[in-house]
Design an enzyme around this catalytic site. Structure first.
Site, PDB file in Angstrom:
ATOM      1  N   LYS A  77      -6.167  -8.139   8.112  1.00  0.00           N
ATOM      2  CA  LYS A  77      -6.256  -7.744   6.692  1.00  0.00           C
ATOM      3  C   LYS A  77      -7.145  -8.725   5.940  1.00  0.00           C
ATOM      4  O   LYS A  77      -7.032  -9.944   6.127  1.00  0.00           O
ATOM      5  CB  LYS A  77      -4.843  -7.698   6.104  1.00  0.00           C
ATOM      6  CG  LYS A  77      -4.743  -7.075   4.730  1.00  0.00           C
ATOM      7  CD  LYS A  77      -3.279  -7.008   4.290  1.00  0.00           C
ATOM      8  CE  LYS A  77      -3.121  -6.415   2.896  1.00  0.00           C
ATOM      9  NZ  LYS A  77      -1.698  -6.416   2.457  1.00  0.00           N
ATOM     10  N   SER A 152      -0.533  -1.890   0.550  1.00  0.00           N
ATOM     11  CA  SER A 152      -1.928  -2.250   0.454  1.00  0.00           C
ATOM     12  C   SER A 152      -2.638  -2.392   1.799  1.00  0.00           C
ATOM     13  O   SER A 152      -3.849  -2.266   1.871  1.00  0.00           O
ATOM     14  CB  SER A 152      -2.065  -3.565  -0.297  1.00  0.00           C
ATOM     15  OG  SER A 152      -1.409  -4.616   0.407  1.00  0.00           O
ATOM     16  N   SER A 176       3.798  -3.676   1.761  1.00  0.00           N
ATOM     17  CA  SER A 176       2.432  -3.405   2.216  1.00  0.00           C
ATOM     18  C   SER A 176       2.194  -3.459   3.721  1.00  0.00           C
ATOM     19  O   SER A 176       1.104  -3.117   4.183  1.00  0.00           O
ATOM     20  CB  SER A 176       1.455  -4.353   1.534  1.00  0.00           C
ATOM     21  OG  SER A 176       1.297  -3.961   0.200  1.00  0.00           O
TER      22      SER A 176
END
Ligand code: GLN
Length: 488
Positions: A77, A152, A176
């Site tokens: 990420k 996210s 997330s």
């Protein structure tokens, strides 16, 4: 396309049946083939991946014994600092920034021989549930490209579901890791807060942020968990205790025996407002767990219903402080610096141009909630609710080993369908947020489909009992199986 698990790939690489370079190249080829449609990645590091893979092969040539994931590709990420590799947190304000150091979890992955193929897309500064708040455009759900892959960390989950990588890293502040896992039919674990280091994670809400592992199976998730978890003196909230043996726990759960395990169903999350197909898949799975010997009881956690509003005061408050560092001076973007304007003007022009609307909304809400005169009414009140939620968890864990619920009230929604009303977007995390306020571990594991789309099953455990959560998750996987998306 390589569909194998990370565990199987690691074993083949160690046995020299395939080289780490071949495995890296195959995944890079897959990324070239599908990422134009999935947009899981913000940055693909082909050169770095092949170099890391060559190093693994060279060590194996010399007869060195490496860990079980050596040579296995991973997608990271874009909120995790990676030395010399662009790291944007999905924001324009960090465009072009290359961190001068690796996050602790990144160094641990490199040491374990993991091969990073690239940085994944995300909602700006990890604020969102769909990746639609990324400044670089959304990612698309491999199950249906007109739908969101969650957020996210939607890029990491989409990369797994599209077979662009067998492992990924996410961060979970309110859901997330778990919510993207749920809506893409993959597995994602939020470790105990403090169980994985936040050093080198771009801060959103420091009392909640938790990096964690994502994969397509529970065992792979546990293997990655073991690599990244453990005490780090560079993070003041890191827990100085040994990491529970989550791999052994996953192995135990996979035997399909839950004799003696007590599971609590959260009464407050028993379906009001949830999609019927989600509740059906969840209930069928609970039923199957009783057949494995688990005892299931209903538990009331009355304050869980206040978790969402408390979170949306605490997280914005912390973010308003954390994001003050993006001032046009220290990192990335700088706007309006013509030598004539004041420093203050340059800062506000940079922040005006560099932050998206959702980030601005949270900074404004957080600044207000912390302001003198309102602090007690908002931030202070939310902190009290947080305590009550933690007490609900503590009381529940006197009676049961784990709590379970669906991960999300609904499956992957259509792109654009929840962006006009922030509250509709926030509801995606209704069931995941209580855990973050408490600090314990929680995992999402696929448990079937609702109208052709994946449903996630959430297992929540007491702090530092991550092993318990893996055991039950592996049992869920043993009855529900893994999910395979339609071919892209
Ligand atoms: N969706 C939640 C939010 O928008 C959670 C985000 C996260 O876990 N990073 O804040």
């Amino acid at each position: 396309m390589i569909k194998e698990t990370a565990a199987a790939l690691g074993a083949k690489i160690a046995a020299r049946e395939v080289s780490a370079v071949e495995v890296a190249q195959a995944h890079l080829d897959r990324i070239s083939e599908v990422d134009g449609r999935v947009h899981a990645f913000l940055h693909v590091d082909a050169e770095g991946a092949l170099k890391a893979a060559r190093e693994v092969d060279a060590k194996l040539d010399k007869g060195e014994k490496l860990g079980p994931l050596a040579g296995v590709p991973i997608a990271v990420k874009d909120v995790i600092a990676t030395k010399g590799v662009p790291t944007t947190a999905g924001s324009k304000i960090l465009e072009g920034w290359k961190p001068p150091y690796d996050a602790t979890i990144m160094s641990r992955m490199r040491e374990a021989g993991l091969v990073m193929v690239g940085k994944t897309n995300m909602d700006e500064f990890a604020m969102g549930s769909s990746t639609e708040y990324s400044a670089y455009g959304p990612s698309f759900n491999p199950w249906d490209l007109t739908r969101i892959p969650g957020g996210s960390g939607g890029g990491s989950a989409a990369a797994l579901a599209a077979y662009e990588a067998p492992l990924a890293i996410g961060t979970d502040t309110g859901g997330s890791i778990r919510q993207p896992g749920a809506v893409t039919g993959t597995v994602g674990a939020k470790p105990t807060y403090g169980g994985t280091s936040r050093y080198g994670l771009i801060a959103f809400s420091s009392s909640l942020d938790t990096p964690g592992p994502c994969a397509r199976t529970v065992k792979d998730t546990a293997l990655l968990h073991t690599v990244i978890a453990g005490h780090d003196p560079m993070d003041s909230t890191s827990i100085p205790q040994p990491v529970p043996d989550v791999v052994a726990a996953a192995r135990l759960g996979a035997t399909g025996d839950l004799t003696g395990v007590k599971i609590g169903l959260v009464r407050e999350f028993s379906g009001e407002g949830a999609e019927p197909g989600v509740m059906a898949a969840f209930r069928d799975t609970v039923e199957a767990l009783t057949k494995l010997g688990a005892e299931v009881v209903e538990i009331s956690a009355p304050h869980f219903l206040y978790a969402l509003p408390a979170y949306y005061l605490i997280a914005p408050s912390e973010c308003s402080s954390n994001l003050a560092r993006f001032d046009g001076v220290r990192f990335g973007l700088r706007v309006g610096d013509d030598g004539k304007r004041s420093l203050e003007d340059v800062m506000s022009m940079t922040r005006e141009a560099g932050f998206g609307n959702e980030v601005k909304r949270r900074i404004i809400v957080g600044t207000y909630a912390l302001s003198s005169g309102y602090y007690d009414a908002y931030y202070g009140q939310a902190q009290k609710v947080r305590t009550l939620i933690a007490r609900d968890f503590a009381a529940a864990f006197e009676q049961v080993d784990v709590l379970v619920s669906p991960t999300t009230p609904f499956t992957a929604f259509l792109l654009g369908s929840r962006t006009s009303d922030p509250y509709q977007m926030y509801l995606a995390d209704l069931y995941t947020i209580p855990t973050n306020l408490y600090g314990g571990p929680a995992i999402s594991v696929p448990c079937g489909l609702s109208e052709g789309l994946p449903v996630g099953f959430q297992v929540m455990a007491p702090t530092m009992a991550d092993d318990r959560m893996y055991r039950v998750a592996a049992a869920v996987e043993s009855v529900a199986g893994t999910l395979t998306p339609p071919a892209l």
